[in-house]
Scaffold this motif. Structure first.
Motif, PDB file in Angstrom:
ATOM      1  N   PHE A 204       0.828  -1.194   0.000  1.00 20.31           N
ATOM      2  CA  PHE A 204       0.000   0.000   0.000  1.00 20.31           C
ATOM      3  C   PHE A 204       0.872   1.256   0.000  1.00 20.31           C
ATOM      4  O   PHE A 204       0.508   2.267  -0.607  1.00 20.31           O
ATOM      5  N   GLY A 205       2.020   1.200   0.684  1.00 12.00           N
ATOM      6  CA  GLY A 205       2.948   2.325   0.671  1.00 12.00           C
ATOM      7  C   GLY A 205       3.418   2.642  -0.736  1.00 12.00           C
ATOM      8  O   GLY A 205       3.508   3.813  -1.132  1.00 12.00           O
ATOM      9  N   ILE A 206       3.725   1.612  -1.506  1.00 11.64           N
ATOM     10  CA  ILE A 206       4.137   1.801  -2.905  1.00 11.64           C
ATOM     11  C   ILE A 206       3.016   2.448  -3.709  1.00 11.64           C
ATOM     12  O   ILE A 206       3.246   3.357  -4.520  1.00 11.64           O
ATOM     13  N   ILE A 207       1.788   1.978  -3.468  1.00 10.27           N
ATOM     14  CA  ILE A 207       0.627   2.558  -4.162  1.00 10.27           C
ATOM     15  C   ILE A 207       0.488   4.038  -3.814  1.00 10.27           C
ATOM     16  O   ILE A 207       0.220   4.888  -4.684  1.00 10.27           O
ATOM     17  N   LEU A 208       0.688   4.378  -2.537  1.00  9.35           N
ATOM     18  CA  LEU A 208       0.606   5.779  -2.125  1.00  9.35           C
ATOM     19  C   LEU A 208       1.673   6.624  -2.815  1.00  9.35           C
ATOM     20  O   LEU A 208       1.403   7.765  -3.229  1.00  9.35           O
ATOM     21  N   ILE A 209       2.868   6.100  -2.943  1.00 11.27           N
ATOM     22  CA  ILE A 209       3.943   6.841  -3.611  1.00 11.27           C
ATOM     23  C   ILE A 209       3.559   7.139  -5.061  1.00 11.27           C
ATOM     24  O   ILE A 209       3.683   8.279  -5.534  1.00 11.27           O
ATOM     25  N   LEU A 210       3.088   6.119  -5.759  1.00 13.49           N
ATOM     26  CA  LEU A 210       2.676   6.302  -7.156  1.00 13.49           C
ATOM     27  C   LEU A 210       1.516   7.279  -7.256  1.00 13.49           C
ATOM     28  O   LEU A 210       1.498   8.163  -8.139  1.00 13.49           O
ATOM     29  N   LEU A 211       0.552   7.152  -6.356  1.00 14.36           N
ATOM     30  CA  LEU A 211      -0.595   8.048  -6.357  1.00 14.36           C
ATOM     31  C   LEU A 211      -0.153   9.481  -6.067  1.00 14.36           C
ATOM     32  O   LEU A 211      -0.631  10.437  -6.699  1.00 14.36           O
TER      33      LEU A 211
END
Length: 239
Positions: A204-211
């Motif tokens: 989810f952290g990776i998703i937040l970075i991309l977002l």
């Protein structure tokens, strides 16, 4: 409203529930609110579930009010200010994403959080509701990175703030209700696989970075847009 925002907010609620300093104590906490240590009998399971409902209503009320407040305060600001809010929000989202991945260390987000209950009401349901409110207000240090990311996302999309916080509350509330309904089974399951959820947090952290990058560059439309509100409430189709 962009479906990516809504989906992210919902899963952020689930990720918050899976925080390692919260998940292990949830079954016992809900049982305690219901005034029970026996979670196997049908009557006690019903009591725990009903108290779980009021607990979820408590923190959902706070998040909904917060969403209304953000939407009211931010909806009238100018376009240029909104652009800067998006950029700032994107940076904050990236910041919290890096923390969740493990590339940043923030001591104030790593404090152990203990839920202490002192019942002051005759009604257990009212007690559960009040502690749901307290949970929303005082629990944030335990999963503050996830909630912080959603608040930053809400600030970057003022007109969507209410729905973002509402769906965050849904995502957080659904697993609470499931645990309240199957407390004994949930306790056993958490003991077996609870330590694996750290990997979910990293993803989810990776998703937040991309977002966050997409929000900062105003390129979220690259993923695709979906007019959620019109389809849900007005029956319109957005292409």
């Amino acid at each position: 409203m962009n479906i990516i925002y809504i989906t992210t907010a919902f899963f952020a609620g689930i990720i918050s529930f899976l925080a390692p300093c919260v998940l292990p104590i949830i079954p016992g906490f809900l049982a305690y609110l219901a005034g029970s240590t026996d979670v196997d009998s049908t009557t006690k399971r019903k009591d725990i579930f009903i108290n779980s409902v009021f607990f979820v209503l408590g923190f959902s009320t706070i998040f909904a009010l917060l969403g209304i407040l953000l939407q009211t305060v931010l909806h009238s600001i100018g376009f240029e200010v909104q652009t800067w809010l998006s950029r700032i929000g994107g940076v904050v989202i990236i910041f919290f994403g890096l923390y969740l991945v493990g590339l940043l260390k923030l001591s104030f987000l790593e404090k152990n959080h203990q839920m202490r209950v002192k019942r002051k009401f005759k009604s257990r349901y009212l007690t559960s509701f009040v502690f749901g409110i307290a949970f929303a207000v005082g629990w944030t240090p335990c999963a503050g990175a996830v909630l912080g990311g959603i608040l930053a996302l809400a600030a970057s999309a003022p007109l969507s703030s209410f729905f973002l916080l509402l769906f965050y509350a849904f995502g957080l509330g659904v697993p609470f209700l499931i645990v309240g309904l199957f407390t004994a089974q949930a306790t056993s399951w958490i003991a077996k696989v609870g330590d694996k959820f750290k990997y979910v947090t990293i993803i989810f952290g990776i998703i937040l970075i991309l977002l966050g990058i997409l929000v900062f560059t105003n390129d979220l439309s690259l993923i695709g847009n979906f007019d959620f509100v019109n389809n849900l409430f007005l029956g319109r189709t957005s292409l």
